[in-house]
Scaffold this active site. Structure first.
Site, mmCIF file in Angstrom:
data_model
loop_
_atom_site.group_PDB
_atom_site.id
_atom_site.type_symbol
_atom_site.label_atom_id
_atom_site.label_comp_id
_atom_site.label_asym_id
_atom_site.label_seq_id
_atom_site.Cartn_x
_atom_site.Cartn_y
_atom_site.Cartn_z
ATOM 1 N N LEU A 165 20.181 -29.340 -5.824
ATOM 2 C CA LEU A 165 19.201 -28.666 -5.088
ATOM 3 C C LEU A 165 19.249 -27.111 -5.348
ATOM 4 C CD1 LEU A 165 18.561 -30.557 -1.724
ATOM 5 C CD2 LEU A 165 17.509 -31.207 -4.104
ATOM 6 N N CYS A 172 -0.505 -0.041 7.903
ATOM 7 C CA CYS A 172 -1.061 0.424 6.459
ATOM 8 C C CYS A 172 -2.419 0.895 6.642
ATOM 9 C CB CYS A 172 -0.906 -0.831 5.436
ATOM 10 S SG CYS A 172 0.773 -1.061 4.993
ATOM 11 N N GLU A 199 0.789 -1.263 0.031
ATOM 12 C CA GLU A 199 -0.230 0.278 -0.069
ATOM 13 C C GLU A 199 1.026 1.076 0.002
ATOM 14 O OE1 GLU A 199 -1.997 -2.850 2.724
ATOM 15 O OE2 GLU A 199 -0.259 -2.571 1.873
ATOM 16 N N ARG A 204 17.884 -23.441 -11.020
ATOM 17 C CA ARG A 204 18.664 -23.017 -12.297
ATOM 18 C C ARG A 204 17.444 -23.307 -13.524
ATOM 19 N NH1 ARG A 204 20.692 -27.370 -9.781
ATOM 20 N NH2 ARG A 204 19.772 -29.185 -11.346
#
Length: 358
Positions: free
Chosen positions: A196, A77, A46, A199
């Site tokens: 892991l 906010c 916001e 890519r």
């Protein structure tokens, strides 16, 4: 609101432990400001949208999540919107954080702002990891498994064998980006020796974490999962507290997390998840293999399931089942599927796991 969802998605993977949020400000049928939450500790969606709008008096704000109602590292906010003089706020879903939950909406309404809460599934899905993990002592866990049409993952034990298509592997890349950690069992490290990593590489403001669940035996210290990679934290190896010496070879290459009783020889997965949460991991994507996946399900630790089905048949006397020690009939009864899509030649089903009653 569709644009707000698109904006929110840009923050996925970077806002943790905060949720991803997008906001759009409209006045006289024209967009005058938009923004999204980039990173925890920085301005919320916001605030970015208000800054772009400049003057938002009398405008309508579309925001994917209820405006926060508390002061933390950033201002509330709800107050920012009031100060800006907006006339209407359309909210995708309420904030599950007890510090706000309904409070932001109430504050705006009390000051004369018209508020509409849509409670849309897309908005809830966007914050699902955040909503599941908040106030809980373990991470949100998503389990991704891939199998053949006949429920197998490979034609024989101990062999690395790709059964899914290239498009499905790109799908998994996006899942890795969206979670704080990617997690596998020790058997996957021994057989596949995976990196892991994401890519092609995708920069993430918060470092990626790789986790290896171990129990009976260690894994080679030269495994690729322990290699130093830019944007990645040191790999975490989780093991039973009573087996410290068994994992001595990993002291120089991994962050060792020992869990359970001091004499424990079996891995307590509930304690393991608590340990990861204590290390700041809010969400984890487990990519198996069959033993880790089966045990996480049996322990009631899986929140969402991603189930990829490849159009191949592997059924032989030695073919490895997709899950070890898990009753698939029981599993089917506990999954509330809410999505199915074609990913290349594969079908990916996803659903929420209903936790077992105790």
């Amino acid at each position: 609101m569709e644009r707000a969802y698109e904006l929110a998605a840009r923050g996925i993977g970077n806002t943790s432990p905060n949720p991803a949020v997008g906001a759009v400000i409209v006045r006289d049928g024209r967009v005058i400001g938009e923004g999204y939450h980039h990173r925890a500790g920085e301005a919320h969606a916001e605030v970015h949208a208000l800054a772009q709008a400049g003057d938002a008096r009398g405008a309508t704000v579309y925001v994917t999540l209820e405006p926060c109602n508390h002061v933390g590292r950033t201002p509330a906010c709800s107050q920012e919107l009031l100060d800006a003089g907006v006339a209407r706020v359309v909210v995708g879903t309420l904030d599950p954080n007890p510090k706000t939950n309904g409070g932001g909406v109430a504050r705006l309404r009390e000051r004369g702002v018209e508020v509409t809460v849509l409670d849309e599934p897309r908005a809830r899905r966007l914050i699902e990891p955040f909503a599941a993990a908040i106030g809980r002592d373990r991470p949100y866990v998503a389990l991704k498994m891939a199998m053949s049409l006949d429920g197998r993952i490979t034609s024989r034990p101990g062999v690395q064998e790709w059964i899914t298509c290239e498009e499905e592997r790109l799908y998994v890349r996006d899942l890795r980006i969206a979670h704080d950690a990617v997690m596998v069992g020790a058997g996957t490290i021994r057989v596949d020796d995976p990196q892991l990593t994401v890519r092609p590489a995708s920069h993430r403001l918060r470092p990626y974490v790789r986790v290896v669940l171990c129990e009976t035996d260690t894994v080679p210290e030269r495994s690729r999962v322990f290699a130093a990679v830019e944007d990645y934290a040191r790999t975490i190896v989780v093991a039973p507290a009573g087996a410290r010496e068994r994992f001595a070879n990993l002291r120089d290459v991994a962050d060792l997390l020992f869990v359970g009783d001091d004499d424990a020889q079996q891995l307590d997965l509930t304690a393991a998840m608590r340990g990861l949460r204590e290390r700041g991991i809010q969400s984890a994507l487990c990519e198996g293999g069959p033993t880790a996946g089966g045990r996480l399900i049996a322990a009631g630790l899986v929140d969402r399931l991603y189930w990829a089905v490849a159009p191949v048949l592997l059924s032989t006397d030695r073919a490895v089942p997709v899950l070890a020690g898990a009753d698939l009939a029981t599993l089917g009864a506990r999954v509330r599927f809410d999505g199915v899509e074609m990913v290349g030649a594969d079908v990916v089903l996803t659903g929420v796991m209903e936790q077992p009653r105790v």
